[in-house]
Motif scaffolding. Structure first.
Motif, PDB file in Angstrom:
ATOM      1  N   ALA A  23      -6.876  54.450 -19.026  1.00  0.00           N
ATOM      2  CA  ALA A  23      -6.387  53.189 -19.804  1.00  0.00           C
ATOM      3  C   ALA A  23      -7.005  52.588 -20.920  1.00  0.00           C
ATOM      4  N   ALA A  24      -6.385  51.953 -21.756  1.00  0.00           N
ATOM      5  CA  ALA A  24      -7.003  51.516 -23.006  1.00  0.00           C
ATOM      6  C   ALA A  24      -8.006  50.303 -22.366  1.00  0.00           C
ATOM      7  N   TYR A  25      -8.881  50.321 -23.288  1.00  0.00           N
ATOM      8  CA  TYR A  25     -10.026  49.142 -23.261  1.00  0.00           C
ATOM      9  C   TYR A  25      -9.773  47.760 -23.542  1.00  0.00           C
ATOM     10  N   GLU A  28      -4.866  44.171 -21.057  1.00  0.00           N
ATOM     11  CA  GLU A  28      -3.574  44.696 -20.681  1.00  0.00           C
ATOM     12  C   GLU A  28      -3.776  46.249 -20.139  1.00  0.00           C
ATOM     13  N   GLY A  29      -4.514  47.097 -20.766  1.00  0.00           N
ATOM     14  CA  GLY A  29      -4.991  48.408 -20.119  1.00  0.00           C
ATOM     15  C   GLY A  29      -5.739  48.303 -18.734  1.00  0.00           C
ATOM     16  N   GLY A  30      -6.344  47.567 -18.523  1.00  0.00           N
ATOM     17  CA  GLY A  30      -7.322  47.221 -17.177  1.00  0.00           C
ATOM     18  C   GLY A  30      -6.019  46.751 -16.298  1.00  0.00           C
ATOM     19  N   TYR A  31      -5.178  45.610 -16.684  1.00  0.00           N
ATOM     20  CA  TYR A  31      -4.060  45.535 -15.853  1.00  0.00           C
ATOM     21  C   TYR A  31      -3.051  46.417 -15.384  1.00  0.00           C
ATOM     22  N   GLY A  50     -14.054  50.775 -17.943  1.00  0.00           N
ATOM     23  CA  GLY A  50     -15.190  50.963 -18.767  1.00  0.00           C
ATOM     24  C   GLY A  50     -15.353  49.968 -19.891  1.00  0.00           C
ATOM     25  N   ALA A  51     -14.807  48.731 -19.832  1.00  0.00           N
ATOM     26  CA  ALA A  51     -15.298  47.558 -20.465  1.00  0.00           C
ATOM     27  C   ALA A  51     -15.058  46.456 -19.566  1.00  0.00           C
ATOM     28  N   GLY A  57      -8.677  42.733 -16.707  1.00  0.00           N
ATOM     29  CA  GLY A  57      -7.138  42.943 -16.536  1.00  0.00           C
ATOM     30  C   GLY A  57      -7.058  43.477 -15.007  1.00  0.00           C
ATOM     31  N   VAL A  58      -8.045  44.222 -14.601  1.00  0.00           N
ATOM     32  CA  VAL A  58      -8.146  44.868 -12.986  1.00  0.00           C
ATOM     33  C   VAL A  58      -8.085  43.441 -12.069  1.00  0.00           C
TER      34      VAL A  58
END
Length: 140
Positions: A23-25, A28-31, A50-51, A57-58
């Motif tokens: 996913a994007a760093y 929103e990517g983490g979410y 990774g960030a 976001g997770v």
């Protein structure tokens, strides 16, 4: 094909427990990755992003799903940014020695510009895990 994360998990006897979600760093990517991982059939007990911003976001996804951090899922970021150390966050994060990398890069550049260094230099920095309140041992 495997990646570095999967190989590291295999070396530690955890190869069958690995899920990689690219996913994007970003928050929103983490979410999005968090929603995918945390709603799957085999929900992980821990997620490493990774960030730091992606880890947050997770965390947001976990919160929306009614999961408690770290009781239900541990979350780890990467970069050890100022966000990770906020009192309300306290995110466990990998510190990649960014300050040392910057100092070393500046010193080497100045040496090159001033003619004191003609050849490239290879150096290594050792990352360290900064443990905060977003991680705990999985419940049995």
């Amino acid at each position: 094909m495997t990646d570095g994360y999967t190989e590291a998990m295999e070396r530690h006897g955890l190869g069958g427990r690995t899920q990689v979600c690219r996913a994007a760093y970003s928050d929103e990517g983490g979410y999005k990755a968090g929603m995918s991982l945390l709603t799957g059939e085999d929900r992980p007990t821990a997620v490493m992003a990774g960030a730091d911003v992606a880890a947050l976001g997770v965390w947001r996804a976990a919160h929306e799903l009614g999961l408690r951090v770290p009781e239900d899922v541990s979350i780890v970021g990467y970069n050890n940014t100022a966000l990770a150390d906020l009192a309300t966050v306290q995110l466990t994060s990998v510190d990649q020695a960014g300050h040392d990398m910057g100092n070393t890069a500046a010193r080497l550049l100045i040496e090159r510009v001033e003619g004191r260094r003609e050849h490239a230099v290879q150096t290594t920095m050792t990352p360290r895990l900064v443990v905060r309140r977003s991680t705990s041992a999985p419940s049995t």
